[in-house]
Scaffold this motif. Structure first.
Motif, PDB file in Angstrom:
ATOM      1  N   ASP A 157       3.457   7.242  -5.041  1.00  0.00           N
ATOM      2  CA  ASP A 157       3.906   8.591  -5.367  1.00  0.00           C
ATOM      3  C   ASP A 157       2.798   9.514  -4.872  1.00  0.00           C
ATOM      4  N   ALA A 158       2.962   9.976  -3.639  1.00  0.00           N
ATOM      5  CA  ALA A 158       1.920  10.752  -2.959  1.00  0.00           C
ATOM      6  C   ALA A 158       2.250  12.244  -2.928  1.00  0.00           C
ATOM      7  N   CYS A 159       2.963  12.696  -3.931  1.00  0.00           N
ATOM      8  CA  CYS A 159       3.389  14.098  -3.945  1.00  0.00           C
ATOM      9  C   CYS A 159       2.208  15.066  -3.933  1.00  0.00           C
ATOM     10  N   HIS A 160       1.049  14.637  -4.423  1.00  0.00           N
ATOM     11  CA  HIS A 160      -0.161  15.465  -4.377  1.00  0.00           C
ATOM     12  C   HIS A 160      -0.984  15.218  -3.113  1.00  0.00           C
ATOM     13  N   ALA A 161      -0.655  14.196  -2.355  1.00  0.00           N
ATOM     14  CA  ALA A 161      -1.609  13.665  -1.380  1.00  0.00           C
ATOM     15  C   ALA A 161      -1.193  13.810   0.076  1.00  0.00           C
ATOM     16  N   LEU A 162      -0.330  14.762   0.383  1.00  0.00           N
ATOM     17  CA  LEU A 162       0.023  14.999   1.787  1.00  0.00           C
ATOM     18  C   LEU A 162      -1.193  15.575   2.508  1.00  0.00           C
ATOM     19  N   GLY A 163      -1.718  14.810   3.470  1.00  0.00           N
ATOM     20  CA  GLY A 163      -2.935  15.198   4.177  1.00  0.00           C
ATOM     21  C   GLY A 163      -4.149  14.383   3.783  1.00  0.00           C
ATOM     22  N   SER A 164      -4.049  13.612   2.710  1.00  0.00           N
ATOM     23  CA  SER A 164      -5.169  12.767   2.276  1.00  0.00           C
ATOM     24  C   SER A 164      -5.290  11.528   3.154  1.00  0.00           C
ATOM     25  N   GLU A 165      -6.515  11.017   3.248  1.00  0.00           N
ATOM     26  CA  GLU A 165      -6.782   9.793   4.005  1.00  0.00           C
ATOM     27  C   GLU A 165      -7.719   8.899   3.206  1.00  0.00           C
ATOM     28  N   TYR A 166      -7.691   7.608   3.521  1.00  0.00           N
ATOM     29  CA  TYR A 166      -8.600   6.667   2.867  1.00  0.00           C
ATOM     30  C   TYR A 166      -9.193   5.735   3.916  1.00  0.00           C
ATOM     31  N   ARG A 167     -10.330   5.164   3.588  1.00  0.00           N
ATOM     32  CA  ARG A 167     -11.017   4.269   4.515  1.00  0.00           C
ATOM     33  C   ARG A 167     -10.814   2.820   4.088  1.00  0.00           C
ATOM     34  N   TYR A 168     -10.469   1.991   5.041  1.00  0.00           N
ATOM     35  CA  TYR A 168     -10.256   0.568   4.777  1.00  0.00           C
ATOM     36  C   TYR A 168     -10.792  -0.208   5.979  1.00  0.00           C
ATOM     37  N   LYS A 169     -11.823  -1.018   5.732  1.00  0.00           N
ATOM     38  CA  LYS A 169     -12.461  -1.811   6.795  1.00  0.00           C
ATOM     39  C   LYS A 169     -12.839  -0.943   8.001  1.00  0.00           C
ATOM     40  N   ASN A 170     -13.537   0.146   7.719  1.00  0.00           N
ATOM     41  CA  ASN A 170     -14.099   1.053   8.741  1.00  0.00           C
ATOM     42  C   ASN A 170     -13.056   1.878   9.501  1.00  0.00           C
ATOM     43  N   ASN A 171     -11.805   1.845   9.068  1.00  0.00           N
ATOM     44  CA  ASN A 171     -10.770   2.683   9.679  1.00  0.00           C
ATOM     45  C   ASN A 171     -10.187   3.629   8.638  1.00  0.00           C
ATOM     46  N   PHE A 172      -9.877   4.840   9.086  1.00  0.00           N
ATOM     47  CA  PHE A 172      -9.228   5.792   8.202  1.00  0.00           C
ATOM     48  C   PHE A 172      -7.714   5.746   8.409  1.00  0.00           C
ATOM     49  N   PHE A 173      -6.982   5.753   7.298  1.00  0.00           N
ATOM     50  CA  PHE A 173      -5.530   5.750   7.325  1.00  0.00           C
ATOM     51  C   PHE A 173      -5.012   6.927   6.502  1.00  0.00           C
ATOM     52  N   LYS A 174      -3.980   7.566   6.986  1.00  0.00           N
ATOM     53  CA  LYS A 174      -3.358   8.630   6.213  1.00  0.00           C
ATOM     54  C   LYS A 174      -2.500   8.033   5.099  1.00  0.00           C
ATOM     55  N   ILE A 175      -2.539   8.676   3.951  1.00  0.00           N
ATOM     56  CA  ILE A 175      -1.548   8.341   2.937  1.00  0.00           C
ATOM     57  C   ILE A 175      -0.186   8.653   3.550  1.00  0.00           C
ATOM     58  N   GLY A 176       0.700   7.680   3.496  1.00  0.00           N
ATOM     59  CA  GLY A 176       1.993   7.796   4.176  1.00  0.00           C
ATOM     60  C   GLY A 176       2.104   6.872   5.367  1.00  0.00           C
ATOM     61  N   SER A 177       0.968   6.321   5.806  1.00  0.00           N
ATOM     62  CA  SER A 177       0.999   5.343   6.901  1.00  0.00           C
ATOM     63  C   SER A 177       1.566   4.009   6.428  1.00  0.00           C
ATOM     64  N   CYS A 178       1.526   3.778   5.103  1.00  0.00           N
ATOM     65  CA  CYS A 178       2.058   2.557   4.488  1.00  0.00           C
ATOM     66  C   CYS A 178       1.379   1.296   5.015  1.00  0.00           C
ATOM     67  N   GLN A 179       0.106   1.423   5.349  1.00  0.00           N
ATOM     68  CA  GLN A 179      -0.646   0.256   5.802  1.00  0.00           C
ATOM     69  C   GLN A 179      -0.978  -0.688   4.648  1.00  0.00           C
ATOM     70  N   HIS A 180      -1.103  -0.132   3.441  1.00  0.00           N
ATOM     71  CA  HIS A 180      -1.440  -0.955   2.280  1.00  0.00           C
ATOM     72  C   HIS A 180      -0.504  -0.674   1.113  1.00  0.00           C
ATOM     73  N   SER A 181       0.695  -0.258   1.465  1.00  0.00           N
ATOM     74  CA  SER A 181       1.758  -0.068   0.481  1.00  0.00           C
ATOM     75  C   SER A 181       3.075  -0.388   1.168  1.00  0.00           C
ATOM     76  N   ASP A 182       4.135  -0.439   0.394  1.00  0.00           N
ATOM     77  CA  ASP A 182       5.446  -0.745   0.962  1.00  0.00           C
ATOM     78  C   ASP A 182       6.233   0.509   1.294  1.00  0.00           C
ATOM     79  N   ILE A 183       5.960   1.582   0.558  1.00  0.00           N
ATOM     80  CA  ILE A 183       6.705   2.822   0.754  1.00  0.00           C
ATOM     81  C   ILE A 183       5.920   3.964   0.126  1.00  0.00           C
ATOM     82  N   SER A 184       5.996   5.137   0.732  1.00  0.00           N
ATOM     83  CA  SER A 184       5.306   6.318   0.209  1.00  0.00           C
ATOM     84  C   SER A 184       6.288   7.466   0.046  1.00  0.00           C
TER      85      SER A 184
END
Length: 381
Positions: A157-184
């Protein structure tokens, strides 16, 4: 008295012109602007599939249905969140277990999730709904590790997080990329990062889930490509479509998203500078350094018990000076619709009693922000 709201959209001349232009198109719903907005969103999030819909609530409902959740399935979700996720889960017939939150950030943590699982003796979990409260995506790596252990699906539930990013193993991913979730899911409500008036977005990388979203969004209809007059109904669906008029505004707003985020960051940093070490009874939540924020909320935690006051007194004080602060959110278990009143959530209680959201929006003026800061500091004299 003119009040300073806690949030407000920014609609400029270009936004208005694009919306006005869309009204001259042959199709003002299910038309080319919907398709273009969805393509631009896919590119922005770097995901395989994105679909727009009528609201953030519709997005959550579509997400739950599209990943296959059904009556009596078990879902975990934060005790602090807007009621939409809980409402949609109960309408489907899910068994909802609320997870306690951190007393300062208002977010669930891996420790709190494991506590919930242990306390409720859960053996099988179908889904976890996470919520990046205020636009600060914490604990994604740990959530993903728990997901692998318990084999459940993750809805962001990323209703607050449009534009947010996180770092995972030295790479940045946007919330919504669904790299570590099934659906956003996202909201395009006027108070969010960008707006379409009302609207929502669902993203995924799963083709089957994407097809389900498309069907549930529009009555479950499947049309033949070469025979538009022939169609079948494959699922019981809804009218959760978003019009081309709304998408025209979304396309214009999306072009400005980085500028919006920079302005929000500037406001956030000014609050942080003024309040971080101002008073021992004020705490600004500290977030991990490997994330990029959307700065949707600016949260203050105030030790009201040490002041012999309460949050209600503070909110009335701000309102009397023309400042419309807010609380995000009333815990879900405090509402009449929640039946298990014996549940205990100590972190949530502390967060709710002490946390206040200050005004933060793109066109908040320096003069008004200075006023907010001064009035809050005067409260502690």
């Amino acid at each position: 008295m003119k009040y300073i709201p806690y949030g407000r959209q920014l609609i400029d001349y270009k936004d208005k012109q694009l919306v006005l232009s869309s009204l001259s198109n042959d199709l003002i719903t299910t038309g080319p602007l919907v398709e273009k907005f969805e393509r631009d969103l896919r590119k922005y999030f770097n995901c395989k599939y994105s679909y727009v819909c009528s609201s953030g609530t519709a997005a959550i409902h579509l997400a739950m249905l599209s990943i296959g959740l059904k009556k009596n399935d078990i879902i975990l979700m934060p005790a602090i969140n807007f009621i939409a996720s809980y409402n949609m889960a109960k309408i489907i017939g899910l068994k909802v277990f609320l997870v306690d939150v951190d007393e300062f950030t208002g977010q669930i943590t891996s420790e709190k999730i494991l506590e919930c699982i242990k306390k409720n003796k859960l053996k099988k979990i179908n889904a976890l709904l996470t919520m990046f409260h205020g636009g600060y995506p914490e604990n994604i790596k740990k959530f993903h590790e728990i997901k692998k252990k318990y084999k459940f699906l993750i809805i962001e539930d990323a209703c607050h997080a449009l534009g947010s990013e996180y770092r995972y193993k030295n790479n940045f991913f946007k919330i919504g990329s669904c790299q570590h979730s099934d659906i956003s899911t996202f909201s395009l409500h006027p108070l969010k990062t960008i707006t379409t008036g009302e609207g929502g977005v669902v993203t995924t990388n799963d083709a089957k889930v994407a097809n389900n979203i498309r069907l549930f969004r529009s009555h479950g209809i499947s049309r033949k490509k070469n025979k538009h007059w022939e169609y079948d109904i494959l699922k019981y669906g809804f009218n959760y479509r978003l019009s081309d008029i709304n998408c025209a505004l979304g396309l214009s707003q999306l072009k400005k998203i980085n500028n919006f985020l920079r302005k929000r960051k500037k406001i956030y940093q000014k609050y942080l500078k003024e309040f971080k070490n101002f008073n021992s009874n004020i705490l600004v939540p500290i977030y991990c350094k490997n994330i990029k924020f959307s700065y949707h909320l600016f949260l203050l935690n105030i030790a009201f018990n040490k002041l012999n006051k309460n949050k209600d007194h503070f909110m009335k004080y701000l309102k009397s000076h023309g400042i419309m602060a807010q609380q995000h959110y009333i815990p879900i278990y405090k509402f009449s619709v929640f039946k298990r009143k014996s549940a205990r959530f100590p972190g949530t209680e502390k967060y709710f009693n002490n946390s206040v959201s200050l005004p933060i929006f793109v066109n908040l003026s320096n003069i008004n922000q200075d006023k907010i800061i001064k009035i809050i500091k005067d409260y502690f004299k």
